[in-house]
Design an enzyme around this catalytic site. Structure first.
Site, PDB file in Angstrom:
ATOM      1  N   CYS A 135       0.718  -1.087   0.055  1.00  8.23           N
ATOM      2  CA  CYS A 135       0.105   0.253   0.059  1.00  8.23           C
ATOM      3  C   CYS A 135       0.768   1.248   0.147  1.00  8.23           C
ATOM      4  O   CYS A 135       1.465   1.670   1.000  1.00  8.23           O
ATOM      5  CB  CYS A 135      -1.159  -0.024   1.173  1.00  8.23           C
ATOM      6  SG  CYS A 135      -1.912   1.449   1.476  1.00  8.23           S
ATOM      7  N   CYS A 178      -0.387   4.148   1.932  1.00 12.53           N
ATOM      8  CA  CYS A 178      -0.212   3.970   3.708  1.00 12.53           C
ATOM      9  C   CYS A 178       1.229   4.133   3.874  1.00 12.53           C
ATOM     10  O   CYS A 178       1.380   4.758   4.935  1.00 12.53           O
ATOM     11  CB  CYS A 178      -0.495   2.468   3.982  1.00 12.53           C
ATOM     12  SG  CYS A 178      -2.020   1.935   3.357  1.00 12.53           S
ATOM     13  N   ASP A 179       2.190   3.570   3.287  1.00 11.90           N
ATOM     14  CA  ASP A 179       3.523   3.505   3.778  1.00 11.90           C
ATOM     15  C   ASP A 179       4.411   4.349   3.083  1.00 11.90           C
ATOM     16  O   ASP A 179       5.749   4.581   3.651  1.00 11.90           O
ATOM     17  CB  ASP A 179       4.079   2.092   3.666  1.00 11.90           C
ATOM     18  CG  ASP A 179       3.127   1.178   4.412  1.00 11.90           C
ATOM     19  OD1 ASP A 179       2.715   1.582   5.303  1.00 11.90           O
ATOM     20  OD2 ASP A 179       3.212  -0.048   4.001  1.00 11.90           O
TER      21      ASP A 179
END
Ligand SMILES: Cc1cc2nc3c(=O)[nH]c(=O)nc-3n(C[C@H](O)[C@H](O)[C@H](O)COP(=O)(O)OP(=O)(O)OC[C@H]3O[C@@H](n4cnc5c(N)ncnc54)[C@H](O)[C@@H]3O)c2cc1C
Lengths: 297, 104
Positions: free
Chosen positions: A131, A134-135
């Site tokens: 992701c 997300c990261d």
């Protein structure tokens, strides 16, 4: 015995819950996580769901869930581990309970597909990610690599190029499946280096990802690798009873599967476009099919 | 409720603690983190032999960097000032409890 169990509470399951409430069915929704939303929970920004010009997936998921709860839907927080045929329906076995039902709508969705290479599992959360939104922030001014050739891979590459000093895009073919306008943007960005007709063979590092070994023998130094190679449908519970195609439950828009009383909605079924709007539509259709099925029992 | 912790309190409250400490690295934009946090809250009420804190990685980037956080949510259990165990991603309340209890 219940009329219906809805397995999973992403957009497909939650839409089914709203329609099932309106249909006054005796039903429950079983969700393994304490919150609903499914893949939407991992989506930072959604800008194509009608009525919401820009919303984060978490909020949209909670909005959907609230709608279903206000309609009277009952939620069970448990993970389904097996489905068994019984007289007049199915037994749905969970980690902490067991439920009998005449019909099931499978809306268990999908997870990002794994690459299946050495080092991938060892470095999950240590440089291997599924992701980018997300990261990505943890790789500011670092080198990253994206693996894949579809829309998500191209979007991830562009997203990371805004944050990282350099992004490799590794794809096993020499053409991308993803949208043309995304390809053009990727090709025009000088932080992005394309690595085509090559595949990751091994992810190498000590405590965290340090480099990738490719099938060609080439090695790339990188701090992170973002894997975007498609979806892995959560359909294993049905693979003995229901016809599948590439791991997806075979069903058209009606949601009707090869197994009587089992219906499929959302990303889990064979279809062309896997989005929130199509998942929501599937939920409605599947309940309609369930009603017809119950009427004819 | 799990309290927020800042970089300048970390040494005293986590590293020097004589109880095991579970730290939840999270951010407001991270859906899975917002799903995990209520479960961490609940475990913190059940396990009084450990301390519980959360680190907002946007506000405390130094801590995220120091502990090599590359994905959130990440839970790290510290014991005697050292990393005892850690877990990345959403896990169940029962698994969070096990993660802390192993350090007791
Ligand atoms: C990074 C990313 C970005 C995206 N961006 C967009 C976008 O901008 N717009 C858009 O329209 N779509 C987007 N999508 C696609 C969209 O999220 C999916 O199409 C949609 O979520 C599918 O819904 P679903 O209900 O079929 O399945 P899911 O969302 O996958 O939900 C399935 C649910 O079932 C539960 N479940 C699974 N197995 C079990 C079990 N055994 N027992 C109990 N519960 C179980 C899961 O926990 C989950 O809650 C994106 C997807 C990703 C990954």
């Amino acid at each position: 015995m219940k009329d219906l169990i809805i397995a999973g509470s992403g957009p497909a399951g939650l839409s089914a819950a709203v329609y099932a409430s309106n249909a006054m069915l005796n039903f429950s929704v079983i969700e393994k996580f304490p919150m609903s939303g499914g893949q939407m929970l991992n989506t930072y920004e959604i800008n194509n769901y009608l009525g919401f010009e820009e919303i984060d997936g978490f909020t949209l998921g909670q909005t959907f869930r609230k709608h279903a709860e206000n309609k009277g839907a009952q939620f069970i927080n448990d993970e389904i581990t097996a489905i068994e045929k019984i007289d007049g329906g199915y037994s749905v076995k969970c980690k902490n309970g067991e439920y009998e039902t005449k019909t099931i709508i499978f809306a268990t969705g999908a997870n990002p597909k794994k690459l299946g290479v050495k080092g991938e599992a060892d470095f999950a959360g240590r440089g291997v990610s599924y992701c980018a939104t997300c990261d990505g922030n943890f790789f500011r001014d670092k080198i990253t690599a994206v693996v894949g050739g579809g829309d998500v891979a191209l979007e991830d590459t562009l997203y990371l190029a805004n944050i990282c000093s350099k992004v490799y895009l590794i794809h096993r073919r020499d053409e991308f499946r993803g949208a043309k306008y995304l390809q053009d943007k990727v090709r025009a960005n000088d932080k992005i280096e394309l690595v085509l007709k090559d595949e990751v063979d091994e992810i190498i590092g000590n405590n965290k990802v340090e480099k990738l070994k490719l099938k060609s023998g080439k090695e790339l130094e990188t701090d992170g690798v973002f894997i975007a190679v498609g979806l892995d449908p959560n359909s294993k519970l049905l693979d003995k009873t229901t016809e599948m195609e590439n791991g997806f439950i075979k069903a058209d828009e009606s949601g009707i599967t090869s197994a009587a009383g089992i219906f499929a909605a959302g990303d889990i079924r064979t279809k062309r476009l896997r989005q929130i709007s199509t998942a929501v539509s599937d939920g409605a259709n599947a309940v309609h099919s369930v009603e017809e099925y119950l009427f004819n029992l | 409720m799990v309290k927020d912790i800042k970089t300048n309190e970390f040494q005293e409250k986590v590293i020097n603690s004589n109880k095991p400490v579970l730290v939840d690295f999270w951010a407001s934009w991270c859906g899975p983190c917002r799903m995990l946090s209520p479960a961490v809250d609940s475990v913190s009420e059940q396990v009084s032999e450990a301390e519980f804190y959360k680190v907002n990685v946007d506000e405390e980037p130094e801590l995220a960097r120091e502990f090599g956080i590359m994905s959130i949510p990440t839970l790290i259990v510290f014991k005697n000032g050292e990393i005892f165990d850690q877990s990345v991603g959403v896990i169940s309340e029962a698994d969070i409890k096990t993660l802390v209890e192993k350090a007791l």
